[in-house]
Write a protein that holds these residues in place. Structure first.
Motif, PDB file in Angstrom:
ATOM      1  N   LEU A 171     -15.897 -23.295  32.103  1.00 33.82           N
ATOM      2  CA  LEU A 171     -14.939 -23.111  31.021  1.00 33.82           C
ATOM      3  C   LEU A 171     -15.662 -22.826  29.715  1.00 33.82           C
ATOM      4  O   LEU A 171     -16.653 -23.476  29.373  1.00 33.82           O
ATOM      5  CB  LEU A 171     -14.059 -24.349  30.865  1.00 33.82           C
ATOM      6  N   LEU A 172     -15.133 -21.898  28.992  1.00 34.52           N
ATOM      7  CA  LEU A 172     -15.649 -21.515  27.692  1.00 34.52           C
ATOM      8  C   LEU A 172     -14.888 -22.298  26.640  1.00 34.52           C
ATOM      9  O   LEU A 172     -13.654 -22.277  26.616  1.00 34.52           O
ATOM     10  CB  LEU A 172     -15.454 -20.007  27.489  1.00 34.52           C
ATOM     11  N   ARG A 173     -15.585 -23.012  25.815  1.00 34.23           N
ATOM     12  CA  ARG A 173     -14.921 -23.760  24.739  1.00 34.23           C
ATOM     13  C   ARG A 173     -14.429 -22.768  23.694  1.00 34.23           C
ATOM     14  O   ARG A 173     -15.176 -21.921  23.228  1.00 34.23           O
ATOM     15  CB  ARG A 173     -15.882 -24.747  24.091  1.00 34.23           C
ATOM     16  N   GLU A 174     -13.187 -22.918  23.359  1.00 33.78           N
ATOM     17  CA  GLU A 174     -12.622 -22.049  22.340  1.00 33.78           C
ATOM     18  C   GLU A 174     -12.823 -22.695  20.984  1.00 33.78           C
ATOM     19  O   GLU A 174     -12.743 -23.905  20.823  1.00 33.78           O
ATOM     20  CB  GLU A 174     -11.134 -21.836  22.630  1.00 33.78           C
ATOM     21  N   HIS A 175     -13.075 -21.911  19.979  1.00 31.67           N
ATOM     22  CA  HIS A 175     -13.368 -22.394  18.635  1.00 31.67           C
ATOM     23  C   HIS A 175     -12.198 -23.209  18.084  1.00 31.67           C
ATOM     24  O   HIS A 175     -11.057 -22.767  18.123  1.00 31.67           O
ATOM     25  CB  HIS A 175     -13.656 -21.216  17.695  1.00 31.67           C
ATOM     26  N   GLY A 176     -12.508 -24.377  17.643  1.00 28.87           N
ATOM     27  CA  GLY A 176     -11.493 -25.240  17.012  1.00 28.87           C
ATOM     28  C   GLY A 176     -10.646 -26.040  17.960  1.00 28.87           C
ATOM     29  O   GLY A 176      -9.708 -26.710  17.562  1.00 28.87           O
ATOM     30  N   LYS A 177     -10.946 -26.000  19.242  1.00 27.16           N
ATOM     31  CA  LYS A 177     -10.152 -26.765  20.215  1.00 27.16           C
ATOM     32  C   LYS A 177     -11.039 -27.832  20.832  1.00 27.16           C
ATOM     33  O   LYS A 177     -12.198 -27.575  21.159  1.00 27.16           O
ATOM     34  CB  LYS A 177      -9.574 -25.879  21.305  1.00 27.16           C
ATOM     35  N   ALA A 178     -10.492 -28.979  21.015  1.00 33.44           N
ATOM     36  CA  ALA A 178     -11.237 -30.074  21.661  1.00 33.44           C
ATOM     37  C   ALA A 178     -11.210 -29.843  23.160  1.00 33.44           C
ATOM     38  O   ALA A 178     -10.226 -29.355  23.702  1.00 33.44           O
ATOM     39  CB  ALA A 178     -10.609 -31.410  21.300  1.00 33.44           C
TER      40      ALA A 178
END
Length: 173
Positions: free
Chosen positions: A164-171
């Protein structure tokens, strides 16, 4: 007749072979068209390829676009010469007329069944290629006895590893 490098010498069918095919319900058109069924002697090697041997049992030779497929009627064994054939009748897979007017690609369990139906369909020689060769077919009609094998092989051999790619600003969840 098509020939392939280093292919074994194959002869014509003897009268007893023709008689057996015809009495088994194979139409003469399936015996001679698009290429006549030939005869060879030998054995199936562990790798699924045919090993010619004049003292071996009879094998019928069915010629495909890129390979010879050897069929031993007594055991229903199939072997190939150069391991390029996925199925008997494989040219029908990509033929649009196969699916015209709500048509289906028919998959038969045995070469004899396929010949009885005048080579109208396929007999799978190597199930390891089933997913890649059949996934784009719009409609398939399969013998009930083949359904478990079909379901087992109609999935990709492997899937990519997923992260999974962490999306900017999401925990992260």
């Amino acid at each position: 007749m098509l020939t392939y490098p280093n292919a074994p010498a194959c002869g014509g069918l003897m009268q007893r072979h023709l008689r057996w095919l015809v009495t088994s319900g194979v139409p003469m058109s399936a015996i001679i068209d698009p290429e006549p069924i030939r005869l060879c002697h030998g054995f199936k090697a562990d790798d699924g390829r045919f090993e010619p041997d004049p003292s071996g049992p009879d094998w019928f030779v069915l010629i495909e676009r890129e390979d010879y497929v050897f069929w031993r009627p007594g055991t229903s064994e199939l072997a190939t010469w150069n391991a390029k054939s996925f199925a008997l009748g494989e040219s029908l897979i990509d033929n649009v007329s196969t699916y015209a007017l709500d048509g289906h690609l028919q998959i038969f369990p045995h070469a004899l069944d396929w010949l009885r139906r005048n080579r109208d369909g396929i007999v799978i020689v190597n199930w390891n290629f089933a997913f890649d060769r059949l996934r784009d077919c719009p409609r398939i009609e399969i013998a009930e006895s083949l359904l478990p094998t079909y379901r087992k092989h109609m999935q990709p051999a492997r899937m990519p590893a997923l992260r999974l790619l962490r999306e900017h600003g999401k925990a992260a969840a």
